[in-house]
Scaffold this motif. Sequence first.
Motif, PDB file in Angstrom:
ATOM      1  N   ALA A 151       0.976  -1.135  -0.042  1.00 12.64           N
ATOM      2  CA  ALA A 151       0.106   0.043   0.144  1.00 12.64           C
ATOM      3  C   ALA A 151       1.062   1.050  -0.015  1.00 12.64           C
ATOM      4  O   ALA A 151       0.593   2.236  -0.667  1.00 12.64           O
ATOM      5  CB  ALA A 151      -0.932   0.032   1.185  1.00 12.64           C
ATOM      6  N   ALA A 152       1.899   1.166   0.775  1.00  5.31           N
ATOM      7  CA  ALA A 152       2.869   2.395   0.822  1.00  5.31           C
ATOM      8  C   ALA A 152       3.414   2.799  -0.682  1.00  5.31           C
ATOM      9  O   ALA A 152       3.402   3.844  -0.882  1.00  5.31           O
ATOM     10  CB  ALA A 152       4.137   2.147   1.822  1.00  5.31           C
ATOM     11  N   TYR A 153       3.831   1.560  -1.245  1.00  7.78           N
ATOM     12  CA  TYR A 153       4.478   1.602  -2.559  1.00  7.78           C
ATOM     13  C   TYR A 153       3.477   2.132  -3.454  1.00  7.78           C
ATOM     14  O   TYR A 153       3.780   3.012  -4.431  1.00  7.78           O
ATOM     15  CB  TYR A 153       5.145   0.205  -3.036  1.00  7.78           C
ATOM     16  N   MET A 154       2.093   1.738  -3.382  1.00  8.91           N
ATOM     17  CA  MET A 154       1.161   2.091  -4.193  1.00  8.91           C
ATOM     18  C   MET A 154       0.769   3.767  -4.208  1.00  8.91           C
ATOM     19  O   MET A 154       0.983   4.563  -5.115  1.00  8.91           O
ATOM     20  CB  MET A 154      -0.301   1.625  -3.996  1.00  8.91           C
ATOM     21  N   VAL A 155       0.788   4.230  -2.832  1.00 13.26           N
ATOM     22  CA  VAL A 155       0.825   5.611  -2.834  1.00 13.26           C
ATOM     23  C   VAL A 155       1.955   6.396  -3.447  1.00 13.26           C
ATOM     24  O   VAL A 155       1.877   7.501  -3.926  1.00 13.26           O
ATOM     25  CB  VAL A 155       0.684   6.091  -1.208  1.00 13.26           C
ATOM     26  N   GLU A 156       3.184   5.825  -3.171  1.00  8.74           N
ATOM     27  CA  GLU A 156       4.320   6.420  -3.456  1.00  8.74           C
ATOM     28  C   GLU A 156       4.490   6.431  -4.969  1.00  8.74           C
ATOM     29  O   GLU A 156       4.976   7.480  -5.722  1.00  8.74           O
ATOM     30  CB  GLU A 156       5.589   5.618  -3.064  1.00  8.74           C
ATOM     31  N   PHE A 157       3.849   5.378  -5.788  1.00  2.00           N
ATOM     32  CA  PHE A 157       3.870   5.539  -7.391  1.00  2.00           C
ATOM     33  C   PHE A 157       2.891   6.484  -7.785  1.00  2.00           C
ATOM     34  O   PHE A 157       3.105   7.225  -8.686  1.00  2.00           O
ATOM     35  CB  PHE A 157       3.567   4.161  -7.827  1.00  2.00           C
ATOM     36  N   VAL A 158       1.787   6.553  -7.045  1.00  5.28           N
ATOM     37  CA  VAL A 158       0.993   7.438  -7.505  1.00  5.28           C
ATOM     38  C   VAL A 158       1.505   8.984  -7.246  1.00  5.28           C
ATOM     39  O   VAL A 158       1.232   9.936  -8.007  1.00  5.28           O
ATOM     40  CB  VAL A 158      -0.556   7.613  -6.632  1.00  5.28           C
ATOM     41  N   ARG A 159       2.239   9.336  -6.201  1.00  8.84           N
ATOM     42  CA  ARG A 159       2.898  10.573  -5.739  1.00  8.84           C
ATOM     43  C   ARG A 159       3.749  10.825  -7.127  1.00  8.84           C
ATOM     44  O   ARG A 159       3.987  11.978  -7.423  1.00  8.84           O
ATOM     45  CB  ARG A 159       3.623  10.581  -4.704  1.00  8.84           C
ATOM     46  N   ARG A 160       4.693   9.828  -7.486  1.00  9.15           N
ATOM     47  CA  ARG A 160       5.722  10.150  -8.465  1.00  9.15           C
ATOM     48  C   ARG A 160       4.878  10.324  -9.813  1.00  9.15           C
ATOM     49  O   ARG A 160       5.416  11.325 -10.487  1.00  9.15           O
ATOM     50  CB  ARG A 160       6.540   8.736  -8.562  1.00  9.15           C
TER      51      ARG A 160
END
Length: 382
Positions: A151-160
């Motif tokens: 979930a943390a990487y999903m948010v990080e990819f959205v941010r990027r």
Amino acid sequence: MASPTQPLTIADEGLRLRQVTRILFAVVWIVPAVLASLQMTLVGDASGAQYSIGTALVWQGSTWLLWSLWSQLILTLVDRVKLDTARLLPWLTVHIGASALVCIIDVFVIAWLDHIFGAVGQVTSYAFTLRVVLVNHLDFQVVLYWAVLGAAYMVEFVRRYRERDRAATELEQKLARTQLEALRMQLNPHFLFNALNSVAELMEMDVREAQRTLTRVSDLLRLSLRSAGQPMIPVWQEIELVELYLQIARVRYGAGLEADITVDPSIVDDMVPSFLMQPLVENALKHGLAPGHRDQCIEVKVGRQGNTIEIVVQDNGKGLDGLLTTSGRFLAAVPSVDGLGIGLTNTRSRLTMLYGDRYAFRMSNLPTGGCRVEIRLPMESR
């Protein structure tokens, strides 16, 4: 963080999203903590013993809210340990070690809480409680760690993705502004050369008038510089430019040139592209009228048509035979004129870049003689 009066930069948006993410990952565990507490209060534990809501909240709340701490650790690792194919082995090593550490600590804490609150029947041995928790909870803790990591990487990819998207948008806007400014700057020397040619012709006939004309050219250039870097200026400022240009034009075309400028007072403060009308007026003079002839007239009208600003420039000259085409239509982004030089070419390009397909451009010959140019622009909110 940027002040409220300043637009958010890409870095500001990224920082804000990170802060919001950390807050959400910290408080989301309240939901399973409350649900587990209600379940224990209403149903009881494995032995059938029921507990008060306060006891259940302390017990289950402590178990679940511990993941508020672990989620912050996971988010920190996501920020510092980048995921890419070149560093896959170090990334796996870090998270396998972190998941093992987190799950072991969590199992010991859960076992201690279960031992204190007596979750495993009447068993009082901590070692037995720890063994039961290892069997029943270790696999779930491991899955939970990797689920939070995902979930943390999903948010990080959205941010990027948002950062890349905004960076691309800003780059496109900067390129468009650069192109617009380049087009507009082409008009200034184009006009200046024409004005200086008029002054040069006048120097041989009337030096004083030539001096006055140079003063007008200076005034016009000063107004032009005032709007430098501003793709949009108020209607009244654009009219000032047109009036000064017509004063200079009268030097070449003589007293027989009449100019009639009409502006709707309700739109004088609305914004239009800078140096928009001067090329239209210059085109009317160059292609429609002839120096020294009497009863020549050019009209400039700026008014409102519904939610659009209508700009009309027309003359009573010879018209534009041979330069008009029939391919264009009114209220279309593609004008119906070709081959009219740098002024109108740049005007068309600038309007397309500023408004896309939301503007109208038409040139037509009048039945009584002369040419009429019509432009309609969407009214921007003030």
